[in-house]
Scaffold this motif. Structure first.
Motif, PDB file in Angstrom:
ATOM      1  N   GLU A   2     170.493 -10.671 -13.542  1.00  0.00           N
ATOM      2  CA  GLU A   2     169.846 -11.459 -14.579  1.00  0.00           C
ATOM      3  C   GLU A   2     170.727 -12.640 -14.986  1.00  0.00           C
ATOM      4  O   GLU A   2     171.914 -12.676 -14.684  1.00  0.00           O
ATOM      5  CB  GLU A   2     169.543 -10.597 -15.806  1.00  0.00           C
ATOM      6  CG  GLU A   2     170.778 -10.057 -16.497  1.00  0.00           C
ATOM      7  CD  GLU A   2     170.455  -9.109 -17.642  1.00  0.00           C
ATOM      8  OE1 GLU A   2     169.281  -8.747 -17.822  1.00  0.00           O
ATOM      9  OE2 GLU A   2     171.386  -8.736 -18.365  1.00  0.00           O
ATOM     10  N   THR A   3     170.113 -13.568 -15.692  1.00  0.00           N
ATOM     11  CA  THR A   3     170.831 -14.711 -16.227  1.00  0.00           C
ATOM     12  C   THR A   3     171.522 -14.282 -17.513  1.00  0.00           C
ATOM     13  O   THR A   3     170.938 -13.593 -18.348  1.00  0.00           O
ATOM     14  CB  THR A   3     169.854 -15.873 -16.482  1.00  0.00           C
ATOM     15  OG1 THR A   3     169.257 -16.219 -15.225  1.00  0.00           O
ATOM     16  CG2 THR A   3     170.563 -17.075 -17.043  1.00  0.00           C
ATOM     17  N   THR A  21     174.119 -21.056 -18.985  1.00  0.00           N
ATOM     18  CA  THR A  21     173.501 -19.850 -18.442  1.00  0.00           C
ATOM     19  C   THR A  21     173.962 -19.711 -17.005  1.00  0.00           C
ATOM     20  O   THR A  21     174.131 -20.698 -16.289  1.00  0.00           O
ATOM     21  CB  THR A  21     171.965 -19.904 -18.506  1.00  0.00           C
ATOM     22  OG1 THR A  21     171.516 -21.060 -17.822  1.00  0.00           O
ATOM     23  CG2 THR A  21     171.484 -19.914 -19.940  1.00  0.00           C
ATOM     24  N   CYS A  22     174.206 -18.484 -16.621  1.00  0.00           N
ATOM     25  CA  CYS A  22     174.756 -18.210 -15.306  1.00  0.00           C
ATOM     26  C   CYS A  22     174.103 -16.932 -14.785  1.00  0.00           C
ATOM     27  O   CYS A  22     174.009 -15.943 -15.525  1.00  0.00           O
ATOM     28  CB  CYS A  22     176.261 -18.032 -15.427  1.00  0.00           C
ATOM     29  SG  CYS A  22     177.096 -17.762 -13.880  1.00  0.00           S
ATOM     30  N   PHE A  23     173.667 -16.956 -13.542  1.00  0.00           N
ATOM     31  CA  PHE A  23     173.070 -15.769 -12.961  1.00  0.00           C
ATOM     32  C   PHE A  23     174.175 -14.820 -12.510  1.00  0.00           C
ATOM     33  O   PHE A  23     175.090 -15.217 -11.798  1.00  0.00           O
ATOM     34  CB  PHE A  23     172.166 -16.105 -11.775  1.00  0.00           C
ATOM     35  CG  PHE A  23     171.453 -14.898 -11.243  1.00  0.00           C
ATOM     36  CD1 PHE A  23     170.339 -14.393 -11.907  1.00  0.00           C
ATOM     37  CD2 PHE A  23     171.908 -14.239 -10.117  1.00  0.00           C
ATOM     38  CE1 PHE A  23     169.684 -13.267 -11.443  1.00  0.00           C
ATOM     39  CE2 PHE A  23     171.263 -13.108  -9.635  1.00  0.00           C
ATOM     40  CZ  PHE A  23     170.150 -12.627 -10.306  1.00  0.00           C
ATOM     41  N   SER A  24     174.107 -13.579 -12.943  1.00  0.00           N
ATOM     42  CA  SER A  24     175.047 -12.538 -12.539  1.00  0.00           C
ATOM     43  C   SER A  24     174.389 -11.700 -11.452  1.00  0.00           C
ATOM     44  O   SER A  24     173.380 -11.025 -11.714  1.00  0.00           O
ATOM     45  CB  SER A  24     175.410 -11.646 -13.728  1.00  0.00           C
ATOM     46  OG  SER A  24     176.060 -10.473 -13.281  1.00  0.00           O
ATOM     47  N   GLN A  25     174.957 -11.740 -10.240  1.00  0.00           N
ATOM     48  CA  GLN A  25     174.407 -10.927  -9.160  1.00  0.00           C
ATOM     49  C   GLN A  25     174.476  -9.441  -9.493  1.00  0.00           C
ATOM     50  O   GLN A  25     173.550  -8.692  -9.192  1.00  0.00           O
ATOM     51  CB  GLN A  25     175.149 -11.210  -7.849  1.00  0.00           C
ATOM     52  CG  GLN A  25     174.828 -12.551  -7.261  1.00  0.00           C
ATOM     53  CD  GLN A  25     175.440 -12.705  -5.881  1.00  0.00           C
ATOM     54  OE1 GLN A  25     175.658 -11.753  -5.152  1.00  0.00           O
ATOM     55  NE2 GLN A  25     175.717 -13.951  -5.520  1.00  0.00           N
TER      56      GLN A  25
END
Length: 186
Positions: free
Chosen positions: A158-159, A150-154
């Protein structure tokens, strides 16, 4: 540090590059597929990136198309110090240049540099809804690890699920029956 591939020139960004960088990346379709780039993308964001110092072990580059009038900025590629000290690769290419092999060529060039800098294992991930990036990684010799991160997208705020890939640089890789995927033409 500079690098010339078959069609591209990778070079550091300089503060005066911010405007070209801004116009190249200020596209919602690009930003939504990157973890650390906000949307909307502002001129100040490009100014900050263009002024970033270079880490000799983890360089970042503008990807340019050489020409008579200099080089057109068509993206970036970078080696990054990731979680737990792992080496990660990130990249993007302008939408006008999608589908022409430039992303694969830039990633392969960065991997040659990574090998030269002594990185043995490089990680990369793409958002689950961006399969084109997965194809670029596989053409460059990366292999899916079977792990979903899982990676947070600026830009999305959201993740997002991301499909993890890796490439071992200190041992030969088999990619489409060729001995070294880093040496294949784009």
């Amino acid at each position: 540090m500079f690098f010339r591939s078959e069609r591209l020139f990778l070079r550091p960004a300089w503060p005066e590059d911010w405007s070209d960088l801004f116009h190249a990346v200020a596209d919602a379709e690009i930003c939504r597929n990157l973890a650390a780039v906000p949307w909307p993308y502002h001129p100040q964001d490009a100014q900050v990136f263009a002024a970033l110092p270079q880490d000799p072990r983890y360089p970042h580059f503008l990807v340019t198309l050489p020409g008579r009038d200099g080089g057109e900025t068509i993206g970036t590629v970078a080696l990054l110090r990731g979680a737990a000290g792992r080496t990660e690769l990130g990249y993007w290419i302008t939408r006008a240049h999608w589908g022409r092999g430039f992303a694969t060529e830039a990633v392969r060039a960065a991997l040659v540099l990574a090998r030269t800098l002594g990185h043995g294992l490089v990680h990369a991930a793409h958002f689950h809804d961006n399969p084109a990036s997965g194809r670029v990684l596989r053409k460059a010799g990366f292999r899916p690890s079977g792990t979903i991160e899982t990676c947070f997208s600026q830009a999305r705020g959201e993740t997002v699920a991301a499909i993890h890939h890796a490439i071992q640089l200190d041992t030969p890789n088999d990619c489409d029956d060729e001995p070294d995927p880093l040496m294949r033409a784009a």
